[in-house]
Design a protein around this motif. Structure first.
Motif, PDB file in Angstrom:
ATOM      1  N   LEU A 180       5.715 -75.442 -22.305  1.00 12.30           N
ATOM      2  CA  LEU A 180       4.640 -74.767 -21.588  1.00 12.30           C
ATOM      3  C   LEU A 180       3.302 -75.018 -22.294  1.00 12.30           C
ATOM      4  CD1 LEU A 180       4.195 -72.785 -19.181  1.00 12.30           C
ATOM      5  CD2 LEU A 180       4.493 -70.924 -20.823  1.00 12.30           C
ATOM      6  N   TYR A 181       3.315 -74.941 -23.605  1.00 11.08           N
ATOM      7  CA  TYR A 181       2.105 -75.203 -24.392  1.00 11.08           C
ATOM      8  C   TYR A 181       1.676 -76.664 -24.304  1.00 11.08           C
ATOM      9  CZ  TYR A 181       1.487 -70.669 -26.581  1.00 11.08           C
ATOM     10  OH  TYR A 181       1.215 -69.345 -26.805  1.00 11.08           O
TER      11      TYR A 181
ATOM     12  N   SER B 271      -0.133 -64.798 -22.603  1.00 13.36           N
ATOM     13  CA  SER B 271       1.111 -64.041 -22.753  1.00 13.36           C
ATOM     14  C   SER B 271       1.785 -63.779 -21.413  1.00 13.36           C
ATOM     15  CB  SER B 271       0.859 -62.740 -23.508  1.00 13.36           C
ATOM     16  OG  SER B 271      -0.188 -62.019 -22.922  1.00 13.36           O
ATOM     17  N   GLU B 272       1.023 -63.648 -20.359  1.00 14.24           N
ATOM     18  CA  GLU B 272       1.623 -63.424 -19.043  1.00 14.24           C
ATOM     19  C   GLU B 272       2.363 -64.664 -18.539  1.00 14.24           C
ATOM     20  OE1 GLU B 272      -1.498 -61.837 -16.591  1.00 14.24           O
ATOM     21  OE2 GLU B 272      -1.551 -59.979 -17.745  1.00 14.24           O
ATOM     22  N   ASP B 273       1.835 -65.859 -18.829  1.00 15.71           N
ATOM     23  CA  ASP B 273       2.542 -67.099 -18.473  1.00 15.71           C
ATOM     24  C   ASP B 273       3.898 -67.159 -19.182  1.00 15.71           C
ATOM     25  OD1 ASP B 273       0.352 -68.048 -16.965  1.00 15.71           O
ATOM     26  OD2 ASP B 273      -0.501 -69.084 -18.704  1.00 15.71           O
ATOM     27  N   ILE B 274       3.873 -66.825 -20.457  1.00 17.24           N
ATOM     28  CA  ILE B 274       5.100 -66.869 -21.255  1.00 17.24           C
ATOM     29  C   ILE B 274       6.085 -65.805 -20.767  1.00 17.24           C
ATOM     30  CG2 ILE B 274       6.074 -66.583 -23.562  1.00 17.24           C
ATOM     31  CD1 ILE B 274       3.304 -67.611 -24.605  1.00 17.24           C
TER      32      ILE B 274
ATOM     33  N   LEU C 229       9.882 -66.373 -19.428  1.00 13.27           N
ATOM     34  CA  LEU C 229      11.024 -65.719 -20.063  1.00 13.27           C
ATOM     35  C   LEU C 229      11.836 -64.916 -19.049  1.00 13.27           C
ATOM     36  CD1 LEU C 229       9.374 -64.388 -23.357  1.00 13.27           C
ATOM     37  CD2 LEU C 229      10.927 -66.343 -23.145  1.00 13.27           C
ATOM     38  N   LEU C 230      11.139 -64.146 -18.230  1.00 15.84           N
ATOM     39  CA  LEU C 230      11.822 -63.312 -17.234  1.00 15.84           C
ATOM     40  C   LEU C 230      12.544 -64.164 -16.193  1.00 15.84           C
ATOM     41  CD1 LEU C 230       9.180 -60.491 -16.728  1.00 15.84           C
ATOM     42  CD2 LEU C 230      11.369 -60.334 -17.947  1.00 15.84           C
ATOM     43  N   GLN C 231      11.902 -65.258 -15.791  1.00 22.46           N
ATOM     44  CA  GLN C 231      12.518 -66.136 -14.803  1.00 22.46           C
ATOM     45  C   GLN C 231      13.795 -66.767 -15.343  1.00 22.46           C
ATOM     46  OE1 GLN C 231      11.184 -66.509 -11.573  1.00 22.46           O
ATOM     47  NE2 GLN C 231      13.251 -67.260 -11.272  1.00 22.46           N
ATOM     48  N   ILE C 232      13.754 -67.213 -16.581  1.00 20.23           N
ATOM     49  CA  ILE C 232      14.941 -67.813 -17.187  1.00 20.23           C
ATOM     50  C   ILE C 232      16.052 -66.775 -17.350  1.00 20.23           C
ATOM     51  CG2 ILE C 232      15.867 -68.881 -19.290  1.00 20.23           C
ATOM     52  CD1 ILE C 232      13.106 -70.295 -19.565  1.00 20.23           C
TER      53      ILE C 232
ATOM     54  N   ASP D   7       6.455 -58.291 -25.020  1.00 15.96           N
ATOM     55  CA  ASP D   7       6.305 -58.203 -26.470  1.00 15.96           C
ATOM     56  C   ASP D   7       6.615 -59.548 -27.128  1.00 15.96           C
ATOM     57  OD1 ASP D   7       5.698 -55.506 -26.123  1.00 15.96           O
ATOM     58  OD2 ASP D   7       7.741 -54.837 -26.593  1.00 15.96           O
ATOM     59  N   VAL D   8       7.676 -60.205 -26.666  1.00 16.55           N
ATOM     60  CA  VAL D   8       8.036 -61.526 -27.197  1.00 16.55           C
ATOM     61  C   VAL D   8       6.925 -62.521 -26.866  1.00 16.55           C
ATOM     62  CG1 VAL D   8       9.668 -63.458 -27.027  1.00 16.55           C
ATOM     63  CG2 VAL D   8      10.519 -61.102 -27.099  1.00 16.55           C
ATOM     64  N   ALA D   9       6.402 -62.457 -25.657  1.00 21.86           N
ATOM     65  CA  ALA D   9       5.332 -63.370 -25.237  1.00 21.86           C
ATOM     66  C   ALA D   9       4.082 -63.192 -26.098  1.00 21.86           C
ATOM     67  CB  ALA D   9       5.001 -63.138 -23.763  1.00 21.86           C
ATOM     68  N   GLU D  10       3.702 -61.960 -26.350  1.00 20.42           N
ATOM     69  CA  GLU D  10       2.521 -61.719 -27.193  1.00 20.42           C
ATOM     70  C   GLU D  10       2.758 -62.206 -28.613  1.00 20.42           C
ATOM     71  OE1 GLU D  10       0.797 -57.782 -26.836  1.00 20.42           O
ATOM     72  OE2 GLU D  10      -0.528 -58.748 -25.379  1.00 20.42           O
ATOM     73  N   LYS D  11       3.977 -62.038 -29.089  1.00 16.82           N
ATOM     74  CA  LYS D  11       4.325 -62.524 -30.428  1.00 16.82           C
ATOM     75  C   LYS D  11       4.171 -64.048 -30.484  1.00 16.82           C
ATOM     76  CE  LYS D  11       7.437 -60.175 -32.296  1.00 16.82           C
ATOM     77  NZ  LYS D  11       8.729 -59.514 -32.419  1.00 16.82           N
ATOM     78  N   ILE D  12       4.613 -64.736 -29.442  1.00 21.10           N
ATOM     79  CA  ILE D  12       4.510 -66.199 -29.397  1.00 21.10           C
ATOM     80  C   ILE D  12       3.041 -66.626 -29.374  1.00 21.10           C
ATOM     81  CG2 ILE D  12       4.969 -68.235 -27.959  1.00 21.10           C
ATOM     82  CD1 ILE D  12       7.696 -66.861 -27.264  1.00 21.10           C
ATOM     83  N   VAL D  13       2.208 -65.914 -28.657  1.00 15.80           N
ATOM     84  CA  VAL D  13       0.773 -66.224 -28.638  1.00 15.80           C
ATOM     85  C   VAL D  13       0.187 -66.045 -30.040  1.00 15.80           C
ATOM     86  CG1 VAL D  13      -1.477 -65.485 -27.743  1.00 15.80           C
ATOM     87  CG2 VAL D  13       0.463 -65.744 -26.183  1.00 15.80           C
ATOM     88  N   ARG D  14       0.589 -64.972 -30.729  1.00 16.62           N
ATOM     89  CA  ARG D  14       0.108 -64.752 -32.109  1.00 16.62           C
ATOM     90  C   ARG D  14       0.610 -65.857 -33.035  1.00 16.62           C
ATOM     91  NH1 ARG D  14       1.727 -59.499 -31.188  1.00 16.62           N
ATOM     92  NH2 ARG D  14       3.349 -59.629 -32.764  1.00 16.62           N
ATOM     93  N   ILE D  15       1.859 -66.260 -32.852  1.00 24.42           N
ATOM     94  CA  ILE D  15       2.416 -67.346 -33.674  1.00 24.42           C
ATOM     95  C   ILE D  15       1.590 -68.608 -33.493  1.00 24.42           C
ATOM     96  CG2 ILE D  15       4.384 -68.929 -33.888  1.00 24.42           C
ATOM     97  CD1 ILE D  15       6.175 -66.448 -33.187  1.00 24.42           C
ATOM     98  N   PHE D  16       1.265 -68.941 -32.244  1.00 21.32           N
ATOM     99  CA  PHE D  16       0.469 -70.138 -31.994  1.00 21.32           C
ATOM    100  C   PHE D  16      -0.886 -70.038 -32.691  1.00 21.32           C
ATOM    101  CE2 PHE D  16      -2.547 -72.779 -29.741  1.00 21.32           C
ATOM    102  CZ  PHE D  16      -1.864 -73.984 -29.657  1.00 21.32           C
TER     103      PHE D  16
END
Length: 148
Positions: free
Chosen positions: A61-62, A70-73, A77-80, A96-105
């Motif tokens: 995705l990135y 975070s909404e894209d992520i 996630l929800l779709q999968i 929460d996982v999506a926001e964490k991934i954005v922070r990680i990036f």
């Protein structure tokens, strides 16, 4: 819920990219809803493979989009979860996982890998606790004669 945005292609070194992939992996592997789905084989016998594919899907995705938020992520996630595990996650944990991934990036882009290291340590601790020996007891088959 706020939407954090980051620009694509700002991971300029192989180390940044590798640590980002590890961070995505750890964020997803530490997601309790997915862990239950994988351990319960809700995605079938390939549940672990589907979890790994989910990690690749988020990294991809990135690579494909100019901006990822975070909404894209969360949507991915929800779709999968619905498509592959037949689970409707309704507790905001995907966000929460999506926001964490954005922070990680964002951190990886700055060369800060502290969140990735923290998530990796959390995963290792959890894996060590759950690696207790498992004893398999085979159940004898009952034939029609034995039931009388």
């Amino acid at each position: 819920m706020t939407s954090l945005q980051v620009a694509k292609n700002l991971l300029t070194t192989p180390t940044q990219h590798a640590r980002f992939e590890l961070g995505v992996c750890m964020a997803i592997y530490n997601w309790e809803a997915l862990t239950v789905a994988v351990q319960s084989f809700w995605g079938g016998p390939n549940s672990e493979d589907k979890r790994d594919w989910m990690v690749g899907s988020i990294v991809e995705l990135y690579e494909q989009q100019q901006q990822v938020d975070s909404e894209d992520i969360e949507d991915r996630l929800l779709q999968i979860m619905e498509d592959e595990f037949e689970v409707a996650v309704e507790d905001d944990s995907a966000y929460d996982v999506a926001e964490k991934i954005v922070r990680i990036f964002g951190q990886c882009r700055e060369g800060d890998f502290s969140l990735v290291d923290s998530l990796y340590q959390k995963y290792q601790t959890k894996a060590n606790r759950s690696s207790a020996p498992v004893h398999i007891v085979e159940q004898e088959e009952v034939s029609g004669d034995d039931m009388e």
